[in-house]
Design a protein around this motif. Structure first.
Motif, PDB file in Angstrom:
ATOM      1  N   THR A 107      10.954   7.750  57.648  1.00 46.42           N
ATOM      2  CA  THR A 107       9.898   8.078  56.699  1.00 46.42           C
ATOM      3  C   THR A 107      10.081   9.472  56.113  1.00 46.42           C
ATOM      4  O   THR A 107       9.965   9.677  54.897  1.00 46.42           O
ATOM      5  CB  THR A 107       8.518   7.996  57.385  1.00 46.42           C
TER       6      THR A 107
ATOM      7  N   ARG B 148      12.848   9.513  53.603  1.00 51.37           N
ATOM      8  CA  ARG B 148      12.385   8.918  52.350  1.00 51.37           C
ATOM      9  C   ARG B 148      11.544   9.908  51.549  1.00 51.37           C
ATOM     10  O   ARG B 148      11.717  10.056  50.335  1.00 51.37           O
ATOM     11  CB  ARG B 148      11.541   7.678  52.641  1.00 51.37           C
ATOM     12  N   LEU B 149      10.650  10.613  52.219  1.00 53.88           N
ATOM     13  CA  LEU B 149       9.753  11.532  51.525  1.00 53.88           C
ATOM     14  C   LEU B 149      10.501  12.753  50.996  1.00 53.88           C
ATOM     15  O   LEU B 149      10.135  13.286  49.937  1.00 53.88           O
ATOM     16  CB  LEU B 149       8.614  11.953  52.451  1.00 53.88           C
TER      17      LEU B 149
ATOM     18  N   ASP C 120      12.053  11.565  47.901  1.00 53.22           N
ATOM     19  CA  ASP C 120      11.022  11.319  46.898  1.00 53.22           C
ATOM     20  C   ASP C 120      10.566  12.628  46.266  1.00 53.22           C
ATOM     21  O   ASP C 120      10.336  12.696  45.059  1.00 53.22           O
ATOM     22  CB  ASP C 120       9.841  10.602  47.547  1.00 53.22           C
TER      23      ASP C 120
ATOM     24  N   VAL D  59       6.183   7.253  46.127  1.00 54.31           N
ATOM     25  CA  VAL D  59       4.737   7.439  46.300  1.00 54.31           C
ATOM     26  C   VAL D  59       4.091   7.821  44.972  1.00 54.31           C
ATOM     27  O   VAL D  59       4.558   8.734  44.291  1.00 54.31           O
ATOM     28  CB  VAL D  59       4.472   8.538  47.348  1.00 54.31           C
TER      29      VAL D  59
ATOM     30  N   SER E 181       3.899  15.165  56.462  1.00 55.62           N
ATOM     31  CA  SER E 181       4.605  15.565  55.250  1.00 55.62           C
ATOM     32  C   SER E 181       3.608  15.729  54.102  1.00 55.62           C
ATOM     33  O   SER E 181       2.636  16.469  54.223  1.00 55.62           O
ATOM     34  CB  SER E 181       5.698  14.544  54.929  1.00 55.62           C
TER      35      SER E 181
END
Length: 523
Positions: free
Chosen positions: A102, A105-106, A109, A408, A437
């Motif tokens: 996660t 990924r963030l 992003d 997101v 995050s």
């Protein structure tokens, strides 16, 4: 006596009916009508979403095989589309636990959003991409010797860049390559041999000398002139002129450069190639970058298939009147499809989209697909957000774009605060957890198998609403049952509807009729 019995029987029936009416009335006073409940709350299946998340960690890329063709129909070319975490990758790109996945990924992003914000700021500020630093003259580069289309879509999180990938055939004979699908880019490109600097990718690096259909573009070609940043290589293999806005000399081969706001870039020869999508006939003469110097967040992918709105994007080059994609859950090994058609979406024989919204274009940013948004609701109640939060102003700033590469959804800070506060008010009974995050609204659902949460919906002109499934806005962030609201604030004027909110929904872009369609559960 018989008459007395009849009266007693009727009296008993009356009492029973009265009791039934009283009971139903009491229930109705405590429970809202079913239709009302369905517009105010949604059910999140905690057990199912957590199991799917943990499954992503145990995926074996060695046993995975993604074919070049998939679901070919007579009316469209369909490419398989896959989630990034289910593509072959080296062990170095696997993650020890779901929280690490996660966070990775963030991080990607955040870089993506910074890139989009930087491009928007440059364009709105009157500084076009062409005003970025052009290819340095002294940089030595190695010398590089249909009616409709459909194909599958996969998520791309563990490979280093891009969230969704498709298998695309490039060259003659066609070499299958994993390429990032990006609605926020206009120039398609692949890594090419010989490499001055190439990052690691899953497939062998493309060798243009092995393709009979590879043709370098000249500097005076229309494709070269459409580039934001270009230069010319003369016959002696030196760079003769560095140019911007496509203003190049007429001699020599065209060189391209694409820079991204996160520091990633690709530089190389601009050429035409044959591209094969799914089981369709090959498409010849497609302008692509053959990158010999490529750096940044593109680890794993062989390149990028640009789906933006500019003249060099793939849909523009093949004169597609419409295209659509459906993004599978990023934790799912399943694939869906990316479809192109020469017909407008409105003329398709398939059912019309469940929800449509205006497709808007920004004269300063042709690349992005803006959508007309009128509001956001939580729990069936419209939030108090001024219309200006969703509008493009006279300078070209602001607005809302639909982006396949951002995960997101980002909202202006005021709009995000309104959504977050309303959602928190509707989930006061759920145990809270520390933020993770960029997420500041999280819950400990480790002891729950399912929960009821407020509905969240995007609203468009004409009273149309896209109501999101609960799993598209309350997502797991670790393997222990911590879930967070998958929206985030941005200080930039531009808002972005990200791919987490798009999962499981076919998003169609009707370029001819200027509309965006959203059809849930049509992957």
């Amino acid at each position: 006596m018989a008459e007395d019995g009849t009266h007693r029987h009727r009296f008993l029936l009356f009492l029973l009916s009265l009791l039934a009416f009283s009971t139903s009335s009491a229930v109705s006073r405590h429970l809202p009508p079913r239709s009302t409940r369905s517009t105010t709350t949604a059910t999140l299946d905690v057990s199912a979403t957590l199991a799917l998340a943990l499954r992503a960690l145990s995926f074996d890329p060695v046993s995975s095989h993604h074919p070049l063709s998939h679901n070919i129909s007579s009316s469209a070319i369909s490419l398989p589309l896959h989630s990034r975490d289910f593509l072959p990758s080296s062990d170095g790109h696997r993650h020890p636990d779901y929280k690490a996945l996660t966070l990775a990924r963030l991080r990607r992003d955040a870089a993506r959003v910074r890139s989009i914000a930087a491009r928007a700021a440059l364009a709105v500020g009157g500084v076009a991409a062409s005003d970025l630093k052009p290819i340095a003259e002294e940089k030595a580069l190695p010398i590089a010797a249909a009616d409709s289309i459909e194909g599958p879509v996969v998520s791309g999180t563990s490979l280093g860049s891009g969230e969704y990938f498709s298998r695309v055939g490039v060259g003659s004979p066609a070499k299958p390559l994993y390429m990032v699908l990006d609605t926020g880019s206009d120039v398609s490109w692949i890594q090419c041999a010989p490499c001055a600097d190439c990052y690691q990718q899953t497939d062998p690096v493309f060798d243009p000398s092995a393709s009979s259909s590879y043709v370098p573009l000249s500097c005076d070609s229309s494709q070269c002139r459409s580039l934001d940043i270009s230069a010319c290589r003369n016959s002696s293999s030196s760079i003769a002129a560095a140019t911007t806005s496509g203003r190049g000399g007429s001699e020599g081969n065209c060189l391209y450069q694409v820079s991204y706001g996160d520091g990633s870039y690709t530089v190389g020869d601009f050429a035409t190639e044959t591209v094969t999508l799914g089981g369709s006939d090959p498409v010849s003469g497609v302008a692509v970058g053959c990158g010999h110097d490529n750096e940044g967040l593109f680890v794993g992918a062989a390149g990028l298939l640009a789906l933006g709105g500019g003249p060099l994007s793939f849909p523009s080059q093949i004169s597609a009147r419409s295209f659509s994609y459906c993004l599978v859950d990023r934790d799912s090994p399943a694939s869906s499809t990316l479809d192109f058609s020469a017909a407008s979406a409105a003329s398709h024989s398939v059912a019309a989209p469940a929800v449509t919204a205006p497709l808007l274009r920004n004269r300063r940013l042709e690349t992005f697909y803006y959508v007309g948004v009128t509001g956001i609701s939580v729990g069936g109640e419209m939030l108090s957000i001024p219309p200006s939060a969703f509008a493009v102003d006279e300078s070209g700033a602001g607005g809302v774009i639909v982006d396949s590469g951002t995960a997101v959804t980002r909202l202006q800070e005021g709009a995000y605060s309104a959504l977050r506060d309303a959602f928190r008010a509707g989930t006061a009974s759920l145990p809270s957890a520390s933020g993770v995050s960029l997420f500041d609204t999280c819950y400990d659902l480790s002891s729950r198998t399912s929960v009821e949460v407020p509905t969240v919906g995007f609203h468009f002109p004409g009273g149309r609403e896209l109501r999101l499934p609960a799993k598209n806005y309350l997502i797991p962030v670790d393997g222990a049952g911590t879930y967070c609201l998958a929206f985030a604030p941005t200080s930039a004027p531009l808002s972005i509807i990200g791919n987490v909110q798009q999962q499981g929904t076919r998003v169609s872009f009707d370029l001819e009729n200027a509309s965006v369609g959203f059809t849930p559960n049509k992957c």
